[in-house]
Write a protein that holds these residues in place. Structure first.
Motif, PDB file in Angstrom:
ATOM      1  N   GLU A 109     113.490   1.337  98.110  1.00 48.21           N
ATOM      2  CA  GLU A 109     114.726   1.888  98.651  1.00 48.21           C
ATOM      3  C   GLU A 109     114.441   3.228  99.327  1.00 48.21           C
ATOM      4  OE1 GLU A 109     117.384   2.327  95.398  1.00 48.21           O
ATOM      5  OE2 GLU A 109     117.576   0.161  95.029  1.00 48.21           O
ATOM      6  N   ALA A 110     115.285   3.573 100.284  1.00 46.88           N
ATOM      7  CA  ALA A 110     115.140   4.863 100.959  1.00 46.88           C
ATOM      8  C   ALA A 110     115.223   5.990  99.938  1.00 46.88           C
ATOM      9  CB  ALA A 110     116.217   5.020 102.022  1.00 46.88           C
ATOM     10  N   THR A 111     114.226   6.861  99.966  1.00 45.65           N
ATOM     11  CA  THR A 111     114.084   7.911  98.956  1.00 45.65           C
ATOM     12  C   THR A 111     113.574   9.175  99.631  1.00 45.65           C
ATOM     13  OG1 THR A 111     113.552   6.260  97.244  1.00 45.65           O
ATOM     14  CG2 THR A 111     112.864   8.538  96.812  1.00 45.65           C
ATOM     15  N   TYR A 123     110.988  11.995  99.155  1.00 45.95           N
ATOM     16  CA  TYR A 123     109.797  12.365  98.399  1.00 45.95           C
ATOM     17  C   TYR A 123     109.414  13.801  98.739  1.00 45.95           C
ATOM     18  CZ  TYR A 123     109.301   7.390  97.430  1.00 45.95           C
ATOM     19  OH  TYR A 123     109.521   6.101  97.004  1.00 45.95           O
ATOM     20  N   ILE A 137     107.532   5.252 105.648  1.00 42.43           N
ATOM     21  CA  ILE A 137     107.890   6.638 105.374  1.00 42.43           C
ATOM     22  C   ILE A 137     107.706   7.476 106.636  1.00 42.43           C
ATOM     23  CG2 ILE A 137     105.569   7.344 104.616  1.00 42.43           C
ATOM     24  CD1 ILE A 137     106.996   8.954 102.370  1.00 42.43           C
ATOM     25  N   LEU A 185     116.931   7.674 106.673  1.00 41.36           N
ATOM     26  CA  LEU A 185     117.314   7.193 105.343  1.00 41.36           C
ATOM     27  C   LEU A 185     118.342   6.066 105.432  1.00 41.36           C
ATOM     28  CD1 LEU A 185     117.554  10.654 103.555  1.00 41.36           C
ATOM     29  CD2 LEU A 185     115.820   8.905 103.126  1.00 41.36           C
ATOM     30  N   SER A 232     112.144   5.907 104.005  1.00 39.71           N
ATOM     31  CA  SER A 232     112.026   7.103 103.175  1.00 39.71           C
ATOM     32  C   SER A 232     111.460   8.264 103.988  1.00 39.71           C
ATOM     33  CB  SER A 232     111.107   6.824 101.982  1.00 39.71           C
ATOM     34  OG  SER A 232     111.686   5.867 101.113  1.00 39.71           O
TER      35      SER A 232
END
Length: 231
Positions: free
Chosen positions: A35-37, A39, A60, A135, A140
């Protein structure tokens, strides 16, 4: 597995670079979500962004200095004055030579990486817009929030809270909570420690502002550094 968002030629370039850059060992890779996160990690000079770009097992987009997404002159000035001389402590004469050599390659690499530029002024709204858009599209983002004005250090001394402002903006625009995952890349041991995720709403209930959140993650990042050192 999601379709790679990077262009084929850049993926080919990455495959060549991987020959010379050993794959790191991931601790707790299960904390890397599809899932879109958001970091966050220490920078570890150029080693951190390069390693994450090569070996993160998800789509990413990294976020970085806006100068490196600008004109040829701006890129050269950033590499010469800030990155090599100020941060890496390279003498000015050598910084000038190295910046001249690497700038053309950095233009290609940054374009291929699809870096999201971080602006320090009113244009920060543009940064937020591009990051939120990524996102929302399931991609991500990774931010390196340490204050590296005095160079890159293993034990960090200050974090900026822009990553939390991004999480807040994402929640404001979408009404969706989002995970923030802290990571640490240890250059000497070539180990990446992936911490347990926190969520925006969890942090919003625990802290009063982005500065407190930044301090929390700063302390946590140094804990991750200690854990890797003890391995």
């Amino acid at each position: 597995m999601k379709k790679n968002i990077k262009k084929p030629f850049f993926c080919f370039v990455k495959s060549i670079v991987k020959i010379f850059k050993k794959r790191p060992k991931f601790i707790n890779p299960e904390n890397i979500s599809q899932e879109a996160t958001i970091y966050i990690s220490n920078h570890a000079a150029a080693s951190g962004p390069t390693t994450y770009e090569l070996y993160m097992p998800i789509n990413i987009r990294l976020m970085g200095a806006y100068q490196m997404c600008s004109t040829l002159k701006d890129r050269w000035n950033y590499l010469y004055r800030i990155y090599f001389h100020q941060k890496k402590k390279v003498p000015k004469w050598l910084s000038s030579i190295v910046a001249t050599i690497v700038t053309p390659f950095m233009i290609m690499f940054y374009k291929g990486m699809q870096i999201i530029p971080i602006y320090p002024d009113v244009r920060f709204r543009k940064t937020l817009k591009e990051a939120v858009n990524a996102l929302e599209n399931g991609i991500s983002v990774m931010i390196f929030p340490e204050d590296s004005s005095d160079g890159y250090h293993d034990r960090l001394t200050k974090f900026f809270g822009g990553f939390y402002i991004l999480a807040k903006e994402y929640y404001k625009q979408t009404g969706k909570d989002i995970k923030i995952v802290n990571m640490y890349y240890h250059r000497k041991k070539n180990i990446i420690y992936v911490d347990n995720p926190k969520t925006y709403l969890e942090l919003n209930n625990q802290f009063e502002n982005h500065n407190q959140v930044a301090d929390y993650f700063l302390s946590n990042t140094n804990v991750l550094f200690n854990k890797i050192n003890d391995m």
